[in-house]
Write a protein that holds these residues in place. Structure first.
Motif, PDB file in Angstrom:
ATOM      1  N   HIS A  81       0.814  -1.230   0.000  1.00 17.12           N
ATOM      2  CA  HIS A  81       0.000   0.000   0.000  1.00 17.12           C
ATOM      3  C   HIS A  81       0.844   1.274   0.000  1.00 17.12           C
ATOM      4  CE1 HIS A  81      -3.567  -2.378   0.691  1.00 17.12           C
ATOM      5  NE2 HIS A  81      -3.105  -2.836   1.843  1.00 17.12           N
ATOM      6  N   CYS A  82       2.050   1.223  -0.508  1.00 16.68           N
ATOM      7  CA  CYS A  82       2.912   2.409  -0.429  1.00 16.68           C
ATOM      8  C   CYS A  82       2.847   3.251  -1.700  1.00 16.68           C
ATOM      9  CB  CYS A  82       4.365   2.013  -0.162  1.00 16.68           C
ATOM     10  SG  CYS A  82       5.297   1.560  -1.638  1.00 16.68           S
ATOM     11  N   HIS A  83       3.350   4.447  -1.573  1.00 21.11           N
ATOM     12  CA  HIS A  83       3.615   5.326  -2.703  1.00 21.11           C
ATOM     13  C   HIS A  83       5.119   5.515  -2.705  1.00 21.11           C
ATOM     14  CE1 HIS A  83      -0.614   6.375  -3.271  1.00 21.11           C
ATOM     15  NE2 HIS A  83      -0.690   6.426  -1.944  1.00 21.11           N
ATOM     16  N   SER A  84       5.750   5.068  -3.758  1.00 18.25           N
ATOM     17  CA  SER A  84       7.203   5.120  -3.820  1.00 18.25           C
ATOM     18  C   SER A  84       7.646   6.221  -4.775  1.00 18.25           C
ATOM     19  CB  SER A  84       7.734   3.767  -4.312  1.00 18.25           C
ATOM     20  OG  SER A  84       9.127   3.782  -4.398  1.00 18.25           O
ATOM     21  N   LEU A  85       8.565   7.034  -4.307  1.00 14.31           N
ATOM     22  CA  LEU A  85       9.137   8.097  -5.136  1.00 14.31           C
ATOM     23  C   LEU A  85      10.632   7.861  -5.214  1.00 14.31           C
ATOM     24  CD1 LEU A  85       7.338  11.152  -3.499  1.00 14.31           C
ATOM     25  CD2 LEU A  85       6.667   9.946  -5.580  1.00 14.31           C
ATOM     26  N   GLU A  86      11.145   7.838  -6.406  1.00 13.67           N
ATOM     27  CA  GLU A  86      12.579   7.652  -6.584  1.00 13.67           C
ATOM     28  C   GLU A  86      13.113   8.823  -7.385  1.00 13.67           C
ATOM     29  OE1 GLU A  86      15.574   4.457  -8.653  1.00 13.67           O
ATOM     30  OE2 GLU A  86      13.675   3.742  -7.837  1.00 13.67           O
ATOM     31  N   PHE A  87      14.188   9.386  -6.898  1.00 17.17           N
ATOM     32  CA  PHE A  87      14.778  10.552  -7.539  1.00 17.17           C
ATOM     33  C   PHE A  87      16.179  10.219  -8.022  1.00 17.17           C
ATOM     34  CE2 PHE A  87      11.773  12.062  -4.379  1.00 17.17           C
ATOM     35  CZ  PHE A  87      11.005  12.946  -5.115  1.00 17.17           C
ATOM     36  N   ASP A  88      16.471  10.659  -9.212  1.00 12.47           N
ATOM     37  CA  ASP A  88      17.818  10.536  -9.754  1.00 12.47           C
ATOM     38  C   ASP A  88      18.362  11.937  -9.935  1.00 12.47           C
ATOM     39  OD1 ASP A  88      17.960   7.748 -10.043  1.00 12.47           O
ATOM     40  OD2 ASP A  88      16.845   7.824 -11.924  1.00 12.47           O
ATOM     41  N   GLY A  89      19.651  12.060  -9.854  1.00  9.25           N
ATOM     42  CA  GLY A  89      20.257  13.357 -10.100  1.00  9.25           C
ATOM     43  C   GLY A  89      21.223  13.737  -9.013  1.00  9.25           C
ATOM     44  N   ARG A  90      21.796  14.893  -9.213  1.00 10.41           N
ATOM     45  CA  ARG A  90      22.780  15.387  -8.266  1.00 10.41           C
ATOM     46  C   ARG A  90      22.120  15.922  -7.009  1.00 10.41           C
ATOM     47  NH1 ARG A  90      26.688  19.421 -11.152  1.00 10.41           N
ATOM     48  NH2 ARG A  90      27.115  19.710  -8.948  1.00 10.41           N
ATOM     49  N   SER A  91      22.874  15.903  -5.954  1.00  2.00           N
ATOM     50  CA  SER A  91      22.418  16.434  -4.676  1.00  2.00           C
ATOM     51  C   SER A  91      22.192  17.936  -4.796  1.00  2.00           C
ATOM     52  CB  SER A  91      23.481  16.158  -3.608  1.00  2.00           C
ATOM     53  OG  SER A  91      23.257  16.945  -2.473  1.00  2.00           O
ATOM     54  N   TYR A  92      21.077  18.425  -4.268  1.00  2.00           N
ATOM     55  CA  TYR A  92      20.831  19.861  -4.299  1.00  2.00           C
ATOM     56  C   TYR A  92      21.838  20.603  -3.429  1.00  2.00           C
ATOM     57  CZ  TYR A  92      18.527  19.660   0.271  1.00  2.00           C
ATOM     58  OH  TYR A  92      18.249  19.476   1.601  1.00  2.00           O
ATOM     59  N   ARG A  93      22.337  19.959  -2.383  1.00  4.25           N
ATOM     60  CA  ARG A  93      23.342  20.610  -1.528  1.00  4.25           C
ATOM     61  C   ARG A  93      24.635  20.838  -2.308  1.00  4.25           C
ATOM     62  NH1 ARG A  93      21.312  16.457   1.909  1.00  4.25           N
ATOM     63  NH2 ARG A  93      19.893  17.306   3.439  1.00  4.25           N
ATOM     64  N   LEU A  94      25.041  19.823  -3.082  1.00  4.42           N
ATOM     65  CA  LEU A  94      26.248  19.984  -3.895  1.00  4.42           C
ATOM     66  C   LEU A  94      26.033  21.032  -4.975  1.00  4.42           C
ATOM     67  CD1 LEU A  94      27.394  16.271  -4.329  1.00  4.42           C
ATOM     68  CD2 LEU A  94      28.388  18.021  -2.842  1.00  4.42           C
ATOM     69  N   LYS A  95      24.854  21.041  -5.559  1.00  2.00           N
ATOM     70  CA  LYS A  95      24.533  22.027  -6.599  1.00  2.00           C
ATOM     71  C   LYS A  95      24.590  23.439  -6.026  1.00  2.00           C
ATOM     72  CE  LYS A  95      20.868  23.458  -9.714  1.00  2.00           C
ATOM     73  NZ  LYS A  95      19.453  23.360 -10.014  1.00  2.00           N
ATOM     74  N   GLU A  96      23.978  23.651  -4.867  1.00  2.00           N
ATOM     75  CA  GLU A  96      24.004  24.976  -4.235  1.00  2.00           C
ATOM     76  C   GLU A  96      25.423  25.384  -3.856  1.00  2.00           C
ATOM     77  OE1 GLU A  96      21.288  24.939  -0.952  1.00  2.00           O
ATOM     78  OE2 GLU A  96      19.529  24.934  -2.262  1.00  2.00           O
ATOM     79  N   ALA A  97      26.206  24.457  -3.355  1.00  2.00           N
ATOM     80  CA  ALA A  97      27.591  24.766  -2.988  1.00  2.00           C
ATOM     81  C   ALA A  97      28.393  25.165  -4.221  1.00  2.00           C
ATOM     82  CB  ALA A  97      28.238  23.570  -2.297  1.00  2.00           C
ATOM     83  N   ALA A  98      28.199  24.457  -5.335  1.00  6.07           N
ATOM     84  CA  ALA A  98      28.909  24.784  -6.576  1.00  6.07           C
ATOM     85  C   ALA A  98      28.497  26.157  -7.089  1.00  6.07           C
ATOM     86  CB  ALA A  98      28.649  23.713  -7.629  1.00  6.07           C
ATOM     87  N   GLU A  99      27.201  26.475  -7.000  1.00  6.45           N
ATOM     88  CA  GLU A  99      26.717  27.788  -7.453  1.00  6.45           C
ATOM     89  C   GLU A  99      27.278  28.901  -6.581  1.00  6.45           C
ATOM     90  OE1 GLU A  99      22.482  27.309  -7.383  1.00  6.45           O
ATOM     91  OE2 GLU A  99      22.459  26.179  -9.269  1.00  6.45           O
ATOM     92  N   THR A 100      27.330  28.686  -5.283  1.00 10.65           N
ATOM     93  CA  THR A 100      27.895  29.677  -4.360  1.00 10.65           C
ATOM     94  C   THR A 100      29.372  29.891  -4.648  1.00 10.65           C
ATOM     95  OG1 THR A 100      26.304  29.074  -2.645  1.00 10.65           O
ATOM     96  CG2 THR A 100      28.291  30.223  -1.925  1.00 10.65           C
ATOM     97  N   LEU A 101      30.092  28.820  -4.857  1.00 10.10           N
ATOM     98  CA  LEU A 101      31.526  28.910  -5.168  1.00 10.10           C
ATOM     99  C   LEU A 101      31.741  29.647  -6.486  1.00 10.10           C
ATOM    100  CD1 LEU A 101      34.401  28.180  -4.379  1.00 10.10           C
ATOM    101  CD2 LEU A 101      34.083  26.008  -5.559  1.00 10.10           C
ATOM    102  N   ALA A 102      30.896  29.373  -7.473  1.00  9.68           N
ATOM    103  CA  ALA A 102      31.011  30.052  -8.775  1.00  9.68           C
ATOM    104  C   ALA A 102      30.746  31.549  -8.628  1.00  9.68           C
ATOM    105  CB  ALA A 102      30.035  29.432  -9.776  1.00  9.68           C
TER     106      ALA A 102
END
Length: 118
Positions: A91-112
């Protein structure tokens, strides 16, 4: 951390904690298996929590970066893993996400931005 604190508690404290977890409307297990393994007692407690909440028809939400096929390795017991997953996925609802971590993405954007400002 919860499992360790639970294991170190006195029996009456354990019963009180267990009751509060079983009675709540929604149990959220966030970052399950963040470490690659958990103690045997923690696995048994997890199985008990999931089983009891399943019987009570109470909701459980799990987030994890680990694929369910590997849960047996993290628990050190494939049968226990199957039992837990059986109850979670019925009876579950399963969500699976692929992709890069949003934390890593934000850190890279801040560094840029900092690099451009320099």
């Amino acid at each position: 951390d919860f499992f360790t604190r639970f294991d170190l508690s006195e029996p009456e404290q354990q019963e009180k904690r267990l009751r509060s977890i079983l009675d709540c409307d929604l149990l959220v297990l966030d970052d399950l298996f963040l470490s690659r393994s958990i103690p045997d007692a923690a696995g048994a407690l997890l199985q008990t929590l999931v089983h009891q909440r399943y019987k009570l028809r109470r909701s459980v939400m799990v987030t994890s970066n680990r694929v369910v096929q590997d849960w047996g390795a993290y628990l050190g017991d494939n049968t226990m893993s199957s039992t837990i997953l059986d109850r979670l996925m019925h009876h579950c609802h399963s969500l699976e996400f692929d992709g890069r971590s949003y934390r890593l993405k934000e850190a890279a954007e801040t560094l840029a931005r900092k690099t451009k400002a320099s």
